[in-house]
Design a protein around this motif. Sequence first.
Motif, short mmCIF file in Angstrom:
data_model
loop_
_atom_site.label_atom_id
_atom_site.label_comp_id
_atom_site.label_asym_id
_atom_site.label_seq_id
_atom_site.Cartn_x
_atom_site.Cartn_y
_atom_site.Cartn_z
N SER A 10 51.58 7.08 27.82
CA SER A 10 51.32 7.51 27.28
C SER A 10 50.23 7.93 28.28
O SER A 10 49.06 7.97 27.51
CB SER A 10 51.92 7.82 26.14
OG SER A 10 52.57 7.48 25.10
N PRO A 111 58.80 14.40 28.49
CA PRO A 111 59.31 14.92 27.42
C PRO A 111 60.83 14.72 28.10
O PRO A 111 61.93 14.70 27.88
CB PRO A 111 59.07 16.45 26.96
CG PRO A 111 58.04 16.30 28.32
CD PRO A 111 56.84 15.28 28.38
N ASN A 112 60.79 14.33 29.58
CA ASN A 112 62.05 14.86 30.73
C ASN A 112 62.49 13.18 31.18
O ASN A 112 63.11 12.75 32.23
CB ASN A 112 61.57 15.75 31.53
CG ASN A 112 62.14 16.95 31.15
OD1 ASN A 112 62.51 16.94 30.17
ND2 ASN A 112 61.10 18.19 31.43
N LEU A 113 61.70 11.61 30.42
CA LEU A 113 61.81 10.82 31.18
C LEU A 113 63.20 10.46 31.14
O LEU A 113 63.39 10.05 29.89
CB LEU A 113 60.52 10.05 30.36
CG LEU A 113 60.56 8.28 30.77
CD1 LEU A 113 60.42 8.40 32.03
CD2 LEU A 113 59.92 7.51 30.08
N ARG A 114 63.58 9.46 32.27
CA ARG A 114 65.06 8.79 31.97
C ARG A 114 64.67 7.76 31.83
O ARG A 114 64.16 6.91 32.17
CB ARG A 114 65.93 9.36 32.85
CG ARG A 114 65.90 11.00 32.94
CD ARG A 114 66.44 11.81 34.69
NE ARG A 114 65.50 10.66 35.34
CZ ARG A 114 66.08 11.44 37.28
NH1 ARG A 114 67.40 11.46 37.54
NH2 ARG A 114 65.36 10.32 37.63
N SER A 115 66.38 6.81 31.07
CA SER A 115 66.11 5.56 31.56
C SER A 115 66.38 4.37 32.49
O SER A 115 64.86 3.76 32.57
CB SER A 115 67.40 4.67 30.03
OG SER A 115 68.61 4.97 30.76
N PRO A 141 56.59 7.49 24.82
CA PRO A 141 56.56 8.29 25.63
C PRO A 141 58.06 8.88 24.57
O PRO A 141 59.52 7.99 23.84
CB PRO A 141 57.92 8.18 27.20
CG PRO A 141 56.83 7.57 27.22
CD PRO A 141 56.41 6.81 26.26
N LEU A 142 58.77 10.86 23.91
CA LEU A 142 59.72 10.61 23.68
C LEU A 142 60.72 9.91 23.55
O LEU A 142 61.86 9.57 22.32
CB LEU A 142 59.83 12.05 23.66
CG LEU A 142 58.73 13.22 23.59
CD1 LEU A 142 59.15 14.61 23.25
CD2 LEU A 142 58.60 13.42 21.44
N SER A 143 61.63 9.65 24.62
CA SER A 143 62.59 9.17 25.22
C SER A 143 62.60 8.02 24.48
O SER A 143 63.75 6.79 24.50
CB SER A 143 63.22 9.96 26.44
OG SER A 143 62.47 9.04 26.92
N ALA A 144 61.02 6.61 24.53
CA ALA A 144 61.31 5.28 24.65
C ALA A 144 61.78 5.14 22.80
O ALA A 144 61.63 5.71 21.80
CB ALA A 144 59.95 4.67 25.13
N ASP A 145 62.50 4.48 22.15
CA ASP A 145 62.76 3.58 21.77
C ASP A 145 61.70 2.81 20.83
O ASP A 145 61.18 2.09 21.50
CB ASP A 145 64.17 2.30 21.91
CG ASP A 145 64.94 2.21 19.88
OD1 ASP A 145 63.97 1.17 19.65
OD2 ASP A 145 65.48 2.27 20.15
#
Length: 315
Positions: A10, A111-115, A141-145
């Motif tokens: 981040s 916020p729009n990060l993809r795997s 990042p928001l999408s990270a586990d």
Amino acid sequence: MLPFSTITLSPAIDILLSTDKFPEPGDVLKGFGEVETPGGKGLNSARWLAMRGHSVLAAGLLGFERAELFEQMLGDYGIHDALIRVKGPSRRNVMFTTPGGMFKLNRPAFPNLRSEDWSVARVIDPCISHAPVCVIAGSLPLSADPSVYADMIVRLRSAGVAAVLDTSGLALQAGLEAGPCVIKPNRYECAELLGNEPRTPEDFRAACLRLLEKCACVIISDGPDGCWFADRSGGGRVFHGTAPRVEVVDTTAAGDALLAEFCHHYFPASILDETAIRFACAAGAAATTMPGADAPSLDLVVQLAAEVRITMECP
């Protein structure tokens, strides 16, 4: 000199806005000073370690937009750039300072990060190749586990790389279970981990000893009240280092400077001694005298180190 790697998922452009009064509802602020510096916790540590003369590799994520600001900083400090470029901008965090106090706005990263934009292996493989110690720092990042840092620590340990972890919340809880070498929570993050906030010296000692069950070395930062240190070789001894008194300009990156300076002294011998404690506390205080994430002079760190008082809490 020992090489290091750092991981920043981040990154941030840290903006310092200085106004002559604390804002009230309805205020329109027009006259203010503005300073921006590229940062993010791992990158702040990377800059400090490079300033200390180490070969440093910076891994993690970086937004394509305004990447040149970060690239310039990495080039200026001779830091190896292994950051994965992803779509969009890196976040912009804002610290507001006024005569009546300061407050900070931290935005979420990517916020729009993809795997498919990145992977743990792509982040840590350059770190394993570069250095025996890796500093993993900052929010996810928001999408990270929340288990991402734990996964990284397991992989680093299996490759013989010591992991230093500085994060919070669920990421810290999961990462701690993976057995990092060093962690650096603050008193509030200790409350999240242990169920109660340390307040007295006895509380801090107990918190350090409980956390040592999961890692080799613990640092608990307590802002202007200093910092607590303990490691497994200490036989239950916990040390407190005071924070030198300075004129605070911006607290951004103070904890990152403290941790990086500690790592500079602690590794590779992994010995907790008075020098590591004294200079870590001094570096954290010195960093608050600078705007944004800018690093202070090492002369100031040396000067402040002489002012740090160290006490010991014994079993």
